[in-house]
Design a protein around this motif. Structure first.
Motif, PDB file in Angstrom:
ATOM      1  N   ASP A 104      13.599   3.045  14.665  1.00 46.02           N
ATOM      2  CA  ASP A 104      14.948   3.462  15.048  1.00 46.02           C
ATOM      3  C   ASP A 104      15.753   3.816  13.793  1.00 46.02           C
ATOM      4  N   TRP A 105      16.218   5.065  13.735  1.00 46.06           N
ATOM      5  CA  TRP A 105      17.012   5.531  12.594  1.00 46.06           C
ATOM      6  C   TRP A 105      18.456   5.114  12.829  1.00 46.06           C
ATOM      7  N   LEU A 106      18.901   4.098  12.088  1.00 45.89           N
ATOM      8  CA  LEU A 106      20.194   3.482  12.334  1.00 45.89           C
ATOM      9  C   LEU A 106      21.295   3.932  11.392  1.00 45.89           C
ATOM     10  N   PHE A 107      20.965   4.263  10.124  1.00 44.88           N
ATOM     11  CA  PHE A 107      21.993   4.440   9.104  1.00 44.88           C
ATOM     12  C   PHE A 107      21.943   5.817   8.449  1.00 44.88           C
ATOM     13  N   ILE A 108      23.131   6.439   8.344  1.00 42.49           N
ATOM     14  CA  ILE A 108      23.325   7.680   7.585  1.00 42.49           C
ATOM     15  C   ILE A 108      23.441   7.352   6.102  1.00 42.49           C
ATOM     16  N   ASP A 109      24.201   6.309   5.805  1.00 40.94           N
ATOM     17  CA  ASP A 109      24.256   5.732   4.463  1.00 40.94           C
ATOM     18  C   ASP A 109      24.253   4.225   4.653  1.00 40.94           C
ATOM     19  N   ARG A 110      24.456   3.475   3.610  1.00 41.76           N
ATOM     20  CA  ARG A 110      24.276   2.027   3.741  1.00 41.76           C
ATOM     21  C   ARG A 110      25.322   1.358   4.632  1.00 41.76           C
ATOM     22  N   VAL A 111      26.475   1.996   4.826  1.00 40.81           N
ATOM     23  CA  VAL A 111      27.570   1.385   5.573  1.00 40.81           C
ATOM     24  C   VAL A 111      27.799   2.045   6.926  1.00 40.81           C
ATOM     25  N   HIS A 112      27.427   3.309   7.063  1.00 42.62           N
ATOM     26  CA  HIS A 112      27.747   4.073   8.272  1.00 42.62           C
ATOM     27  C   HIS A 112      26.474   4.414   9.055  1.00 42.62           C
ATOM     28  N   CYS A 113      26.620   4.449  10.368  1.00 38.90           N
ATOM     29  CA  CYS A 113      25.465   4.586  11.253  1.00 38.90           C
ATOM     30  C   CYS A 113      25.253   6.013  11.728  1.00 38.90           C
ATOM     31  N   THR A 114      24.085   6.226  12.282  1.00 35.99           N
ATOM     32  CA  THR A 114      23.759   7.427  13.042  1.00 35.99           C
ATOM     33  C   THR A 114      24.320   7.284  14.453  1.00 35.99           C
ATOM     34  N   ASP A 115      24.177   8.326  15.251  1.00 35.42           N
ATOM     35  CA  ASP A 115      24.586   8.227  16.655  1.00 35.42           C
ATOM     36  C   ASP A 115      23.834   7.095  17.351  1.00 35.42           C
ATOM     37  N   LEU A 116      22.534   6.986  17.104  1.00 36.73           N
ATOM     38  CA  LEU A 116      21.751   5.908  17.707  1.00 36.73           C
ATOM     39  C   LEU A 116      22.248   4.553  17.231  1.00 36.73           C
ATOM     40  N   GLY A 117      22.524   4.439  15.942  1.00 39.75           N
ATOM     41  CA  GLY A 117      23.013   3.170  15.412  1.00 39.75           C
ATOM     42  C   GLY A 117      24.314   2.747  16.052  1.00 39.75           C
ATOM     43  N   TYR A 118      25.260   3.671  16.183  1.00 38.85           N
ATOM     44  CA  TYR A 118      26.539   3.320  16.804  1.00 38.85           C
ATOM     45  C   TYR A 118      26.368   2.978  18.285  1.00 38.85           C
ATOM     46  N   ASP A 119      25.465   3.662  18.970  1.00 35.38           N
ATOM     47  CA  ASP A 119      25.217   3.324  20.361  1.00 35.38           C
ATOM     48  C   ASP A 119      24.635   1.921  20.484  1.00 35.38           C
ATOM     49  N   MET A 120      23.737   1.557  19.571  1.00 34.32           N
ATOM     50  CA  MET A 120      23.163   0.219  19.610  1.00 34.32           C
ATOM     51  C   MET A 120      24.210  -0.841  19.295  1.00 34.32           C
ATOM     52  N   VAL A 121      25.126  -0.556  18.375  1.00 32.99           N
ATOM     53  CA  VAL A 121      26.219  -1.486  18.102  1.00 32.99           C
ATOM     54  C   VAL A 121      27.070  -1.668  19.359  1.00 32.99           C
ATOM     55  N   ALA A 122      27.409  -0.573  20.031  1.00 36.42           N
ATOM     56  CA  ALA A 122      28.217  -0.659  21.248  1.00 36.42           C
ATOM     57  C   ALA A 122      27.508  -1.480  22.320  1.00 36.42           C
ATOM     58  N   ARG A 123      26.214  -1.261  22.484  1.00 42.39           N
ATOM     59  CA  ARG A 123      25.453  -2.016  23.492  1.00 42.39           C
ATOM     60  C   ARG A 123      25.459  -3.509  23.168  1.00 42.39           C
ATOM     61  N   GLN A 124      25.267  -3.838  21.891  1.00 43.02           N
ATOM     62  CA  GLN A 124      25.271  -5.246  21.491  1.00 43.02           C
ATOM     63  C   GLN A 124      26.641  -5.885  21.694  1.00 43.02           C
ATOM     64  N   LEU A 125      27.707  -5.149  21.391  1.00 42.38           N
ATOM     65  CA  LEU A 125      29.048  -5.679  21.649  1.00 42.38           C
ATOM     66  C   LEU A 125      29.234  -5.979  23.118  1.00 42.38           C
ATOM     67  N   ALA A 126      28.862  -5.053  23.974  1.00 42.50           N
ATOM     68  CA  ALA A 126      29.034  -5.255  25.418  1.00 42.50           C
ATOM     69  C   ALA A 126      28.226  -6.439  25.906  1.00 42.50           C
ATOM     70  N   ASP A 127      26.977  -6.565  25.455  1.00 43.02           N
ATOM     71  CA  ASP A 127      26.104  -7.638  25.927  1.00 43.02           C
ATOM     72  C   ASP A 127      26.541  -8.999  25.397  1.00 43.02           C
ATOM     73  N   ARG A 128      26.848  -9.079  24.101  1.00 41.02           N
ATOM     74  CA  ARG A 128      27.122 -10.376  23.477  1.00 41.02           C
ATOM     75  C   ARG A 128      28.544 -10.878  23.741  1.00 41.02           C
ATOM     76  N   LEU A 129      29.454  -9.958  24.055  1.00 44.40           N
ATOM     77  CA  LEU A 129      30.828 -10.366  24.353  1.00 44.40           C
ATOM     78  C   LEU A 129      31.115 -10.384  25.851  1.00 44.40           C
ATOM     79  N   ASP A 130      30.078 -10.105  26.638  1.00 41.93           N
ATOM     80  CA  ASP A 130      30.198 -10.111  28.094  1.00 41.93           C
ATOM     81  C   ASP A 130      31.314  -9.178  28.545  1.00 41.93           C
ATOM     82  N   LEU A 131      31.285  -7.961  27.971  1.00 43.32           N
ATOM     83  CA  LEU A 131      32.237  -6.930  28.370  1.00 43.32           C
ATOM     84  C   LEU A 131      31.686  -6.156  29.546  1.00 43.32           C
TER      85      LEU A 131
END
Length: 305
Positions: free
Chosen positions: A277-304
């Motif tokens: 999975d290609w997650l990072f454009i640079d060391r701090v910023h994500c690809t589209d896939l990376g940001y989508d995975m962050v959003a999914r993890q936020l929703a799952d782990r915070l019970d949103l």
């Protein structure tokens, strides 16, 4: 010969990091910016596109009723995303936590003090807020390289002085960054309590805190950036996974004392990302896939929802 950045991430040319001087904040995005990859509202906040052609902004149009807030710096702004629709807030509203609109409240290159001040200055523009998710932490650690005379009372900010020749010890950097982050998180808690809003702190991901070794494509991109920046020289000591975990442990303990829920997004991505999975454009910023995975993890782990 085409560079890796031009080949794999040509849209990055539109993220110029040219910011407008702003009283109190120091600098912020220009209002009403329109580029092929991002748009800002009249104040400079990035637009979050939603389902059915809806949009959610701090200063312009948004649906009636309550909303949720994702706050932070450039990763929350969505540097690296190919469009407004690929930011974390957009992926939350359109896919992973769609019940309410999400407002993108982020200033590029902001530290924790600026993040808190930004929300405070524009709180009067906001509707009722059900959730505040603060995705932050990396910039304070990056800025911890600066000497004490540039830190002031509330922490250094970008462009506040020349790069130092001598970097403080790693343990000192981690302790200083964690103390500032937690101090300002206390301010967020006070605001959230007054607003009747749930607050969560999330340590944002850094590539080397998620994987020991980047993917081949990521390495090409990182190496190209290292030729024109000092990231590797200034931050090699804080870039290890061990330091990332130590920083997360300090922040987790501080959040527990404040009674603020904590999520380490680095550990979350380490657990869930596939090996290719290609997650990072640079060391701090994500690809589209990376940001989508962050959003999914936020929703799952915070019970949103």
């Amino acid at each position: 010969m085409t560079s890796p950045r031009a080949e794999f991430a040509p849209h990055m040319e539109h993220y110029t990091f040219v910011l407008e001087d702003q009283p109190y904040l120091g600098y912020f995005q220009y209002g009403k910016e329109k580029t092929p990859v991002y748009h800002t509202d009249r104040h400079g906040f990035r637009v979050t596109p939603g389902p059915g052609g809806l949009r959610a902004t701090v200063g312009d149009e948004r649906p009636d009723g309550p909303a949720r807030v994702l706050a932070g710096s450039s990763a929350v702004f969505g540097v690296g995303a190919t469009s407004d629709a690929a930011t974390i807030t957009a992926r939350l509203w359109n896919a992973h936590a769609p019940r309410l609109p999400w407002l993108n409240i982020a200033g590029q290159s902001h530290n924790s003090a600026q993040e808190l001040l930004l929300f405070t200055l524009f709180q009067h523009q906001l509707p009722a807020i059900e959730d505040i998710v603060l995705l932050s932490g990396v910039n304070n650690l990056v800025l911890s390289r600066l000497p004490e005379e540039q830190q002031g009372r509330h922490g250094a900010f970008f462009d506040c002085g020349p790069a130092p020749d001598v970097i403080p010890p790693t343990e000192q950097r981690v302790a200083h960054a964690a103390e500032l982050t937690l101090r300002h998180l206390g301010g967020w808690k006070t605001l959230a309590a007054g607003l009747g809003t749930r607050l969560t702190f999330v340590l944002q991901p850094l590539a080397s805190w998620v994987r020991e070794e980047p993917l081949p494509r990521e390495k090409l991109l990182f190496d190209e950036l290292d030729e024109v920046s000092n990231f590797r020289r200034f931050h090699h000591d804080i870039s290890t996974m061990a330091v990332g975990r130590a920083y997360a442990d300090r922040l987790a303990a501080g959040c527990a004392r404040l009674d603020v829920p904590f999520v380490d997004m680095n550990a979350a991505l380490t657990e869930t990302a596939g090996p290719q999975d290609w997650l990072f454009i640079d060391r701090v910023h994500c690809t589209d896939l990376g940001y989508d995975m962050v959003a999914r993890q936020l929703a799952d782990r915070l019970d949103l929802a």
